[in-house]
Design a protein around this motif. Structure first.
Motif, short mmCIF file in Angstrom:
data_model
loop_
_atom_site.label_atom_id
_atom_site.label_comp_id
_atom_site.label_asym_id
_atom_site.label_seq_id
_atom_site.Cartn_x
_atom_site.Cartn_y
_atom_site.Cartn_z
N ARG A 78 -19.36 -12.70 -10.66
CA ARG A 78 -18.81 -14.06 -10.76
C ARG A 78 -17.69 -14.16 -9.74
O ARG A 78 -16.70 -13.44 -9.83
N ILE A 79 -17.86 -15.04 -8.76
CA ILE A 79 -16.92 -15.11 -7.64
C ILE A 79 -16.20 -16.46 -7.66
O ILE A 79 -16.83 -17.51 -7.79
N TYR A 80 -14.87 -16.39 -7.56
CA TYR A 80 -14.03 -17.59 -7.54
C TYR A 80 -13.13 -17.55 -6.31
O TYR A 80 -12.73 -16.47 -5.86
N LEU A 81 -12.82 -18.73 -5.78
CA LEU A 81 -11.82 -18.85 -4.72
C LEU A 81 -10.52 -19.30 -5.36
O LEU A 81 -10.50 -20.27 -6.12
N GLU A 82 -9.44 -18.56 -5.08
CA GLU A 82 -8.12 -18.89 -5.61
C GLU A 82 -7.24 -19.36 -4.46
O GLU A 82 -6.99 -18.60 -3.52
N ILE A 83 -6.80 -20.61 -4.53
CA ILE A 83 -5.98 -21.20 -3.46
C ILE A 83 -4.57 -21.38 -3.99
O ILE A 83 -4.33 -22.12 -4.95
N GLY A 84 -3.61 -20.67 -3.37
CA GLY A 84 -2.22 -20.69 -3.83
C GLY A 84 -1.65 -22.08 -3.91
O GLY A 84 -0.91 -22.40 -4.84
N ALA A 85 -1.99 -22.93 -2.94
CA ALA A 85 -1.61 -24.35 -2.96
C ALA A 85 -2.22 -25.02 -1.74
O ALA A 85 -2.38 -24.40 -0.69
N ALA A 86 -2.57 -26.30 -1.90
CA ALA A 86 -3.02 -27.14 -0.78
C ALA A 86 -2.18 -28.41 -0.81
O ALA A 86 -2.24 -29.16 -1.77
N GLY A 87 -1.38 -28.59 0.23
CA GLY A 87 -0.45 -29.73 0.23
C GLY A 87 -1.02 -30.95 0.96
O GLY A 87 -1.28 -30.86 2.13
N ASN A 88 -1.19 -32.10 0.25
CA ASN A 88 -0.91 -32.24 -1.18
C ASN A 88 -2.19 -32.40 -2.00
O ASN A 88 -2.16 -32.37 -3.22
N MET A 89 -3.33 -32.58 -1.28
CA MET A 89 -4.63 -32.70 -1.94
C MET A 89 -5.62 -31.80 -1.19
O MET A 89 -5.52 -31.65 0.03
N GLY A 90 -6.55 -31.20 -1.92
CA GLY A 90 -7.52 -30.32 -1.28
C GLY A 90 -8.92 -30.51 -1.85
O GLY A 90 -9.07 -30.68 -3.06
N HIS A 91 -9.92 -30.49 -0.97
CA HIS A 91 -11.32 -30.53 -1.39
C HIS A 91 -12.02 -29.31 -0.78
O HIS A 91 -11.95 -29.10 0.43
N VAL A 92 -12.68 -28.52 -1.64
CA VAL A 92 -13.32 -27.28 -1.19
C VAL A 92 -14.83 -27.47 -1.17
O VAL A 92 -15.44 -27.80 -2.21
N TYR A 93 -15.43 -27.24 0.00
CA TYR A 93 -16.88 -27.34 0.16
C TYR A 93 -17.45 -25.97 0.46
O TYR A 93 -16.91 -25.22 1.27
N VAL A 94 -18.57 -25.64 -0.20
CA VAL A 94 -19.25 -24.37 0.04
C VAL A 94 -20.68 -24.69 0.46
O VAL A 94 -21.44 -25.32 -0.29
N ASN A 95 -21.02 -24.32 1.70
CA ASN A 95 -22.34 -24.61 2.27
C ASN A 95 -22.69 -26.09 2.11
O ASN A 95 -23.83 -26.47 1.80
N GLY A 96 -21.68 -26.95 2.30
CA GLY A 96 -21.90 -28.40 2.30
C GLY A 96 -21.74 -29.08 0.96
O GLY A 96 -21.71 -30.31 0.88
N SER A 97 -21.63 -28.31 -0.14
CA SER A 97 -21.47 -28.90 -1.48
C SER A 97 -20.01 -28.87 -1.91
O SER A 97 -19.32 -27.88 -1.68
N LEU A 98 -19.56 -29.95 -2.54
CA LEU A 98 -18.20 -29.99 -3.07
C LEU A 98 -18.13 -29.06 -4.29
O LEU A 98 -18.79 -29.29 -5.29
N ALA A 99 -17.31 -28.01 -4.19
CA ALA A 99 -17.24 -27.01 -5.26
C ALA A 99 -16.03 -27.22 -6.16
O ALA A 99 -15.99 -26.72 -7.28
N GLY A 100 -15.01 -27.93 -5.67
CA GLY A 100 -13.81 -28.17 -6.48
C GLY A 100 -12.74 -28.85 -5.67
O GLY A 100 -12.84 -28.95 -4.44
N ASP A 101 -11.71 -29.34 -6.37
CA ASP A 101 -10.63 -30.03 -5.65
C ASP A 101 -9.31 -29.89 -6.40
O ASP A 101 -9.27 -29.41 -7.53
N SER A 102 -8.24 -30.30 -5.74
CA SER A 102 -6.90 -30.27 -6.34
C SER A 102 -6.12 -31.49 -5.90
O SER A 102 -6.17 -31.90 -4.75
N ARG A 103 -5.37 -32.07 -6.87
CA ARG A 103 -4.47 -33.16 -6.57
C ARG A 103 -3.06 -32.80 -7.02
O ARG A 103 -2.24 -33.67 -7.29
N CYS A 104 -2.80 -31.51 -7.10
CA CYS A 104 -1.47 -31.00 -7.45
C CYS A 104 -1.04 -30.10 -6.30
O CYS A 104 -1.42 -28.92 -6.26
N GLY A 105 -0.26 -30.64 -5.38
CA GLY A 105 0.01 -29.97 -4.11
C GLY A 105 0.91 -28.76 -4.17
O GLY A 105 1.12 -28.10 -3.15
N TYR A 106 1.44 -28.44 -5.36
CA TYR A 106 2.37 -27.31 -5.47
C TYR A 106 1.87 -26.27 -6.47
O TYR A 106 2.58 -25.31 -6.77
N ALA A 107 0.67 -26.47 -6.99
CA ALA A 107 0.12 -25.57 -8.00
C ALA A 107 -1.06 -24.79 -7.44
O ALA A 107 -1.77 -25.26 -6.55
#
Length: 383
Positions: A78-107
């Motif tokens: 089971r593989i996860y990507l851990e992103i310390g923070a993305a300022g201020n919004m982040g969208h993560v795509y894996v092979n073209g698919s949206l895998a997750g996002d963040s709207r908390c720029g300091y978390a």
């Protein structure tokens, strides 16, 4: 417990990123053209965000991209990507698919990769955005809203059975301590275990409390059925612990929590904890372990000359050395969630911390319930 120790495997993923300010939607899958090679942590406001260019700092949508090589064996994990923070919004795509996002720029946030991965080369594309959004805090403030993947990024590899790392927290394990009698503290260890296999199993939760030299001072275990999700809560009483007493005696214990099935450790965590009481009173001010303490300290922002907020542990160590040198016993981490490493430094050095989220000056006009502030607060507390 005997057997192979299949714990959480953390692999740094900070090198070999390509970055561009060119906001091209095709970068969800296509290779970035004419990008620059960067190592994380990285901010695109390292110069203009500190007044160095004499113009407004750049706010917009930028892209980070990296190739991830995955073996056939990796796909059984089971593989996860851990992103310390993305300022201020982040969208993560894996092979073209949206895998997750963040709207908390300091978390910190995580994204499950396994459903989107294939054997061989995989394209990880992250769109990071520090432009104005009325539903994402901070809306206004007297500091730079740095853009970037400005903290470390890790790959987490684990077994089917593991602590819940997708609950907005860090470990899936929480420690709560409370004084219940003159020489007695209560320790509650609680959390949730996830079983991503299709088969339910019987498991054991094992807990050890160790002092600073590694001696076991408390040991508990509890059986539980591991279906899709299993919550656990173990309460212990600790007689006469050495207290965490601020800068004079920042004593920390370590709790080791393991989940065991069929004699094998599937996952485990080590979490430090200090036993203490903190009270705010009108008569005597702030009491630490029943004694009045005069708070002397500073406010700290998470930035540094020349790098913006893309600071390293070395920068944080330097900040802490300066804070200790002036005799501070406390500090305010303004105005948002800081890196977990820095809270750990504060624990280790005995500093009391004022922690806050960037709900500053004005509320959202588009979201009267300010749900983003609530989400940022939950992550701050849990992490």
């Amino acid at each position: 417990s005997k057997g192979v120790n299949m714990m959480l495997n953390i692999m740094p993923l900070n090198d070999q990123w390509t970055f561009t300010k060119n906001n091209n939607p095709s970068y969800v899958l296509e290779s970035i053209q004419d990008g620059q090679s960067v190592t994380l942590p990285h901010s695109w406001n390292d110069i203009d965000g500190q007044g160095g260019s004499g113009e407004q700092y750049y706010r917009g949508q930028c892209w980070y991209q990296r190739i991830l090589n995955i073996s056939q064996e990796d796909l059984t994990k089971r593989i996860y990507l851990e992103i310390g923070a993305a300022g201020n919004m982040g969208h993560v795509y894996v092979n073209g698919s949206l895998a997750g996002d963040s709207r908390c720029g300091y978390a910190m946030f995580r994204v499950p990769l396994t459903p989107y991965l294939k054997e061989g080369e995989n394209v990880i594309s992250i769109r990071v955005d520090n432009s104005y959004d009325n539903t994402v805090f901070p809306l206004m403030a007297d500091f730079t809203f740095y853009g970037g993947l400005y903290r470390e990024v890790n790959l987490l590899v684990m077994d089917d059975i593991h602590f819940d790392i997708m609950d907005n927290g860090r470990d899936g394990v929480y420690l709560t301590q409370r004084k219940i009698a003159p020489e007695m503290f209560e320790l509650i260890v609680h959390g949730q275990i996830v079983n991503e296999a299709s088969i339910s199993k019987e498991g054991i939760i094992q807990i050890q409390l160790k002092d600073e030299v590694g001696k076991i001072v408390m040991e508990e275990s509890s059986e539980l059925a591991l279906g899709n999700e299993a919550t656990f809560r173990i309460r212990s009483e600790i007689a006469d612990p050495i207290l965490w007493d601020g800068v004079d005696q920042p004593y920390l214990y370590t709790v080791e929590v393991s989940v065991v099935t069929e004699g094998q450790v599937c996952d485990s965590r080590r979490v430090t904890i200090g036993f203490r009481t903190v009270e705010a009173t009108t008569e005597q001010g702030l009491l630490l372990n029943g004694k009045p303490v005069k708070i002397n300290g500073v406010c700290r922002h998470q930035d540094f000359a020349g790098v913006g907020n893309a600071i390293t542990k070395k920068h944080m160590d330097e900040d802490m050395a300066l804070i200790r040198e002036i005799g501070a016993n406390s500090l305010r981490l303004a105005h948002y969630q800081h890196d977990d490493y820095f809270y750990s430094l504060c624990d280790r050095h005995g500093l009391l911390v004022w922690a806050e989220i960037p709900f500053i000056s004005i509320p959202s006009t588009q979201d009267p319930e300010n749900r983003n502030a609530e989400e940022q607060l939950e992550k701050l507390i849990k992490q």
